[in-house]
Design a protein around this motif. Sequence first.
Motif, PDB file in Angstrom:
ATOM      1  N   SER A  31       0.820  -1.216   0.000  1.00 52.16           N
ATOM      2  CA  SER A  31       0.000   0.000   0.000  1.00 52.16           C
ATOM      3  C   SER A  31       0.857   1.272   0.000  1.00 52.16           C
ATOM      4  O   SER A  31       0.396   2.341  -0.410  1.00 52.16           O
ATOM      5  CB  SER A  31      -0.931  -0.007   1.214  1.00 52.16           C
ATOM      6  N   ASP A  32       2.120   1.177   0.425  1.00 49.93           N
ATOM      7  CA  ASP A  32       3.020   2.339   0.459  1.00 49.93           C
ATOM      8  C   ASP A  32       3.759   2.555  -0.856  1.00 49.93           C
ATOM      9  O   ASP A  32       4.359   3.602  -1.063  1.00 49.93           O
ATOM     10  CB  ASP A  32       4.053   2.170   1.580  1.00 49.93           C
ATOM     11  N   LEU A  33       3.721   1.567  -1.743  1.00 50.17           N
ATOM     12  CA  LEU A  33       4.482   1.636  -2.983  1.00 50.17           C
ATOM     13  C   LEU A  33       4.063   2.789  -3.910  1.00 50.17           C
ATOM     14  O   LEU A  33       4.945   3.499  -4.418  1.00 50.17           O
ATOM     15  CB  LEU A  33       4.369   0.293  -3.727  1.00 50.17           C
TER      16      LEU A  33
END
Length: 189
Positions: A31-33
């Motif tokens: 989700s942080d990518l």
Amino acid sequence: MDENSTKPDQFATLTTDIIAAYVGHNNVQASDLPRLIADVFAALKAAADPKPAVAAPARATPSEIRRSITHDVLISFEDGKPYKTLRRHLTLRGLTPEAYRQKWGLPVDYPMTSASYSKQRSELAQTLGLGQQRRRSLRTVTEAADEASGSDGAGFEAEVGAAPEAEASEAPAARPPRRGGRKAAARAE
């Protein structure tokens, strides 16, 4: 690779290489990518931009202006610290009151001195008789100054001599009228 000759597709290639190297050595949530990719891409574009981004100071909002003025102090927009008077603070920073007001979008009547400090200085000036048309006698002024300082004032009258009322009651010496203007007065001397 020259920074000025980079193209948008080169930014994408560089971003991919950097992200791949980072993810290979660090644990990153899926989700942080997207945020990481966008941050790296923006950083590369900003680094390639030849002109530096100089951010002008944000103009103060009306609510910030109201909060910066209190009865006892003024909060400086330059460093956020409280001051009784802003003039010396601004001078040390190379600003005039007008330049400070313009820089931060302050109104023309924005105070440079806190209300309590102005009142204190005004009371002191009134006590000392400053700004008045010499209506008071010297004795009244010295008595007010002695009250403010707490001394009895006995030493002052001994130094000065007679009070101004005694001098004022005497008639001034009569002068003979001058005739002939400046040239005659110069010859007479």
